[in-house]
Design a protein around this motif. Structure first.
Motif, PDB file in Angstrom:
ATOM      1  N   ARG A  91       0.855  -1.190   0.000  1.00 56.52           N
ATOM      2  CA  ARG A  91       0.000   0.000   0.000  1.00 56.52           C
ATOM      3  C   ARG A  91       0.887   1.234   0.000  1.00 56.52           C
ATOM      4  NH1 ARG A  91      -3.049  -0.639   5.204  1.00 56.52           N
ATOM      5  NH2 ARG A  91      -1.320  -1.966   5.749  1.00 56.52           N
ATOM      6  N   TRP A  92       0.581   2.148  -0.907  1.00 56.25           N
ATOM      7  CA  TRP A  92       1.359   3.372  -1.031  1.00 56.25           C
ATOM      8  C   TRP A  92       0.401   4.521  -1.298  1.00 56.25           C
ATOM      9  CZ3 TRP A  92       1.662   6.906  -4.966  1.00 56.25           C
ATOM     10  CH2 TRP A  92       2.679   7.844  -4.885  1.00 56.25           C
ATOM     11  N   ALA A  93       0.652   5.666  -0.678  1.00 57.25           N
ATOM     12  CA  ALA A  93      -0.160   6.863  -0.916  1.00 57.25           C
ATOM     13  C   ALA A  93       0.722   8.097  -0.814  1.00 57.25           C
ATOM     14  CB  ALA A  93      -1.302   6.945   0.098  1.00 57.25           C
ATOM     15  N   ALA A  94       0.368   9.106  -1.583  1.00 50.65           N
ATOM     16  CA  ALA A  94       1.118  10.368  -1.579  1.00 50.65           C
ATOM     17  C   ALA A  94       0.155  11.519  -1.330  1.00 50.65           C
ATOM     18  CB  ALA A  94       1.830  10.560  -2.912  1.00 50.65           C
ATOM     19  N   ASN A  95       0.734  12.610  -0.857  1.00 54.85           N
ATOM     20  CA  ASN A  95      -0.024  13.850  -0.722  1.00 54.85           C
ATOM     21  C   ASN A  95       0.762  14.949  -1.438  1.00 54.85           C
ATOM     22  OD1 ASN A  95       2.042  14.630   1.049  1.00 54.85           O
ATOM     23  ND2 ASN A  95       0.860  14.112   2.872  1.00 54.85           N
ATOM     24  N   ASP A  96       0.421  16.180  -1.201  1.00 57.14           N
ATOM     25  CA  ASP A  96       1.089  17.296  -1.884  1.00 57.14           C
ATOM     26  C   ASP A  96       2.567  17.405  -1.538  1.00 57.14           C
ATOM     27  OD1 ASP A  96      -1.297  17.960  -3.066  1.00 57.14           O
ATOM     28  OD2 ASP A  96      -1.811  19.498  -1.590  1.00 57.14           O
ATOM     29  N   TYR A  97       2.991  16.788  -0.460  1.00 56.89           N
ATOM     30  CA  TYR A  97       4.371  16.919   0.005  1.00 56.89           C
ATOM     31  C   TYR A  97       5.223  15.689  -0.279  1.00 56.89           C
ATOM     32  CZ  TYR A  97       2.062  20.733   2.331  1.00 56.89           C
ATOM     33  OH  TYR A  97       1.317  21.859   2.579  1.00 56.89           O
ATOM     34  N   GLY A  98       4.643  14.668  -0.886  1.00 56.49           N
ATOM     35  CA  GLY A  98       5.393  13.447  -1.191  1.00 56.49           C
ATOM     36  C   GLY A  98       4.702  12.214  -0.640  1.00 56.49           C
ATOM     37  N   THR A  99       5.475  11.181  -0.421  1.00 56.09           N
ATOM     38  CA  THR A  99       4.921   9.919   0.070  1.00 56.09           C
ATOM     39  C   THR A  99       4.372  10.093   1.480  1.00 56.09           C
ATOM     40  OG1 THR A  99       6.410   8.620  -1.305  1.00 56.09           O
ATOM     41  CG2 THR A  99       5.465   7.517   0.612  1.00 56.09           C
ATOM     42  N   ALA A 100       3.134   9.690   1.658  1.00 57.26           N
ATOM     43  CA  ALA A 100       2.488   9.782   2.969  1.00 57.26           C
ATOM     44  C   ALA A 100       2.451   8.418   3.654  1.00 57.26           C
ATOM     45  CB  ALA A 100       1.070  10.330   2.819  1.00 57.26           C
ATOM     46  N   VAL A 101       2.272   7.350   2.871  1.00 55.52           N
ATOM     47  CA  VAL A 101       2.159   6.005   3.427  1.00 55.52           C
ATOM     48  C   VAL A 101       2.866   5.020   2.503  1.00 55.52           C
ATOM     49  CG1 VAL A 101       0.556   4.131   4.012  1.00 55.52           C
ATOM     50  CG2 VAL A 101      -0.081   6.491   4.486  1.00 55.52           C
ATOM     51  N   SER A 102       3.701   4.176   3.078  1.00 51.77           N
ATOM     52  CA  SER A 102       4.303   3.040   2.371  1.00 51.77           C
ATOM     53  C   SER A 102       4.241   1.863   3.325  1.00 51.77           C
ATOM     54  CB  SER A 102       5.768   3.305   2.031  1.00 51.77           C
ATOM     55  OG  SER A 102       5.894   4.365   1.147  1.00 51.77           O
ATOM     56  N   ARG A 103       3.548   0.806   2.920  1.00 50.45           N
ATOM     57  CA  ARG A 103       3.409  -0.364   3.787  1.00 50.45           C
ATOM     58  C   ARG A 103       3.439  -1.631   2.953  1.00 50.45           C
ATOM     59  NH1 ARG A 103       0.006   1.497   8.788  1.00 50.45           N
ATOM     60  NH2 ARG A 103       0.192   3.685   8.404  1.00 50.45           N
ATOM     61  N   ILE A 104       3.926  -2.681   3.578  1.00 53.29           N
ATOM     62  CA  ILE A 104       3.871  -4.001   2.960  1.00 53.29           C
ATOM     63  C   ILE A 104       3.493  -5.011   4.028  1.00 53.29           C
ATOM     64  CG2 ILE A 104       6.355  -4.430   3.234  1.00 53.29           C
ATOM     65  CD1 ILE A 104       6.164  -5.992   0.508  1.00 53.29           C
ATOM     66  N   ASP A 105       2.606  -5.919   3.645  1.00 55.24           N
ATOM     67  CA  ASP A 105       2.202  -7.021   4.508  1.00 55.24           C
ATOM     68  C   ASP A 105       2.382  -8.307   3.718  1.00 55.24           C
ATOM     69  OD1 ASP A 105       0.677  -5.799   6.979  1.00 55.24           O
ATOM     70  OD2 ASP A 105       0.008  -4.659   5.233  1.00 55.24           O
ATOM     71  N   ILE A 106       3.075  -9.264   4.304  1.00 60.38           N
ATOM     72  CA  ILE A 106       3.116 -10.612   3.742  1.00 60.38           C
ATOM     73  C   ILE A 106       2.286 -11.454   4.692  1.00 60.38           C
ATOM     74  CG2 ILE A 106       4.525 -12.600   3.134  1.00 60.38           C
ATOM     75  CD1 ILE A 106       6.784 -10.653   2.438  1.00 60.38           C
ATOM     76  N   MET A 107       1.262 -12.081   4.154  1.00 59.76           N
ATOM     77  CA  MET A 107       0.309 -12.769   5.009  1.00 59.76           C
ATOM     78  C   MET A 107      -0.243 -14.021   4.344  1.00 59.76           C
ATOM     79  SD  MET A 107      -2.533  -9.710   4.720  1.00 59.76           S
ATOM     80  CE  MET A 107      -3.224 -10.144   6.262  1.00 59.76           C
ATOM     81  N   ARG A 108      -0.874 -14.836   5.184  1.00 63.05           N
ATOM     82  CA  ARG A 108      -1.520 -16.064   4.734  1.00 63.05           C
ATOM     83  C   ARG A 108      -3.022 -15.912   4.927  1.00 63.05           C
ATOM     84  NH1 ARG A 108      -3.655 -20.468   7.118  1.00 63.05           N
ATOM     85  NH2 ARG A 108      -3.029 -19.775   9.191  1.00 63.05           N
ATOM     86  N   ALA A 109      -3.769 -16.244   3.881  1.00 65.32           N
ATOM     87  CA  ALA A 109      -5.230 -16.247   3.992  1.00 65.32           C
ATOM     88  C   ALA A 109      -5.634 -17.360   4.949  1.00 65.32           C
ATOM     89  CB  ALA A 109      -5.854 -16.472   2.613  1.00 65.32           C
ATOM     90  N   VAL A 110      -6.529 -17.048   5.858  1.00 67.68           N
ATOM     91  CA  VAL A 110      -6.908 -18.005   6.901  1.00 67.68           C
ATOM     92  C   VAL A 110      -8.222 -18.701   6.579  1.00 67.68           C
ATOM     93  CG1 VAL A 110      -5.666 -16.773   8.711  1.00 67.68           C
ATOM     94  CG2 VAL A 110      -8.057 -16.226   8.290  1.00 67.68           C
ATOM     95  N   ARG A 111      -8.425 -19.810   7.257  1.00 68.18           N
ATOM     96  CA  ARG A 111      -9.694 -20.533   7.176  1.00 68.18           C
ATOM     97  C   ARG A 111     -10.655 -19.931   8.203  1.00 68.18           C
ATOM     98  NH1 ARG A 111      -5.633 -23.520   5.845  1.00 68.18           N
ATOM     99  NH2 ARG A 111      -5.772 -25.154   4.306  1.00 68.18           N
ATOM    100  N   ALA A 112     -11.920 -20.149   7.999  1.00 69.04           N
ATOM    101  CA  ALA A 112     -12.930 -19.647   8.943  1.00 69.04           C
ATOM    102  C   ALA A 112     -12.613 -20.169  10.339  1.00 69.04           C
ATOM    103  CB  ALA A 112     -14.316 -20.093   8.508  1.00 69.04           C
ATOM    104  N   GLY A 113     -12.652 -19.283  11.323  1.00 64.83           N
ATOM    105  CA  GLY A 113     -12.420 -19.663  12.713  1.00 64.83           C
ATOM    106  C   GLY A 113     -10.974 -19.549  13.158  1.00 64.83           C
ATOM    107  N   GLU A 114     -10.033 -19.405  12.222  1.00 68.06           N
ATOM    108  CA  GLU A 114      -8.629 -19.242  12.613  1.00 68.06           C
ATOM    109  C   GLU A 114      -8.400 -17.819  13.106  1.00 68.06           C
ATOM    110  OE1 GLU A 114      -5.263 -21.412  10.370  1.00 68.06           O
ATOM    111  OE2 GLU A 114      -6.704 -20.828   8.823  1.00 68.06           O
ATOM    112  N   PRO A 115      -7.440 -17.654  14.025  1.00 65.58           N
ATOM    113  CA  PRO A 115      -7.115 -16.292  14.452  1.00 65.58           C
ATOM    114  C   PRO A 115      -6.561 -15.494  13.273  1.00 65.58           C
ATOM    115  CG  PRO A 115      -5.687 -17.918  15.542  1.00 65.58           C
ATOM    116  CD  PRO A 115      -6.647 -18.661  14.682  1.00 65.58           C
TER     117      PRO A 115
END
Length: 154
Positions: free
Chosen positions: A50-74
């Protein structure tokens, strides 16, 4: 589709971008010319940037590496991911995101699909980068050890 994990992607050039760096989607839904949704089966691993910019430059830079879960898993909730997933790596700040993207590239240079890499490797990268340290590179030996622990072979 109720047991699938939905990830909403967005591309608004120069303002907001949400994309998948790696992962095997089960299906795709086009919402409009800038938005689409990918659906991941339980157990699927993916990297969401996820990346977002505003008038002053980059506002947000994020990365998530994740596993899709089954119903009921935390799970951990992540904006744009419904219902959420098991997070292997979660970092923000462009310098860290860039280092993770380089680590993904390094795994691919070994001819290994990052979805097949050991989850502990992504956790290691997250921990080392959070502490300002240099993470170890992924290796074929480490990958073989992971496959053996899983009961599979190359």
């Amino acid at each position: 589709m109720t047991d699938l994990t939905r990830v909403e992607l967005l591309h608004d050039e120069g303002r907001i971008e949400r994309w998948i760096r790696f992962g095997r989607a089960a299906t795709e839904e086009i919402l409009d010319r800038r938005r689409r949704a990918l659906w991941f089966a339980p157990g699927a691993v993916f990297a969401f940037v996820r990346w977002a910019a505003n008038d002053y430059g980059t506002a947000v830079s994020r990365i998530d590496i994740m596993r899709a879960v089954r119903a009921g898993e935390p799970l951990t909730t992540v904006p744009g991911v419904s219902p959420g997933g098991e997070v292997y790596l979660r970092l923000n700040g462009w310098a860290r995101v860039e280092r993770v993207l380089q680590a993904i590239d390094q795994v691919e240079t070994l001819d290994i699909d990052p979805v097949e890499a050991c989850p502990d490797h992504w956790r290691h990268i997250a921990n080392r980068l959070s502490a300002g340290e240099t993470p170890r590179a992924y290796s074929l030996e480490r990958h073989r050890a992971w496959l053996l622990r899983q009961g599979t072979s190359e």
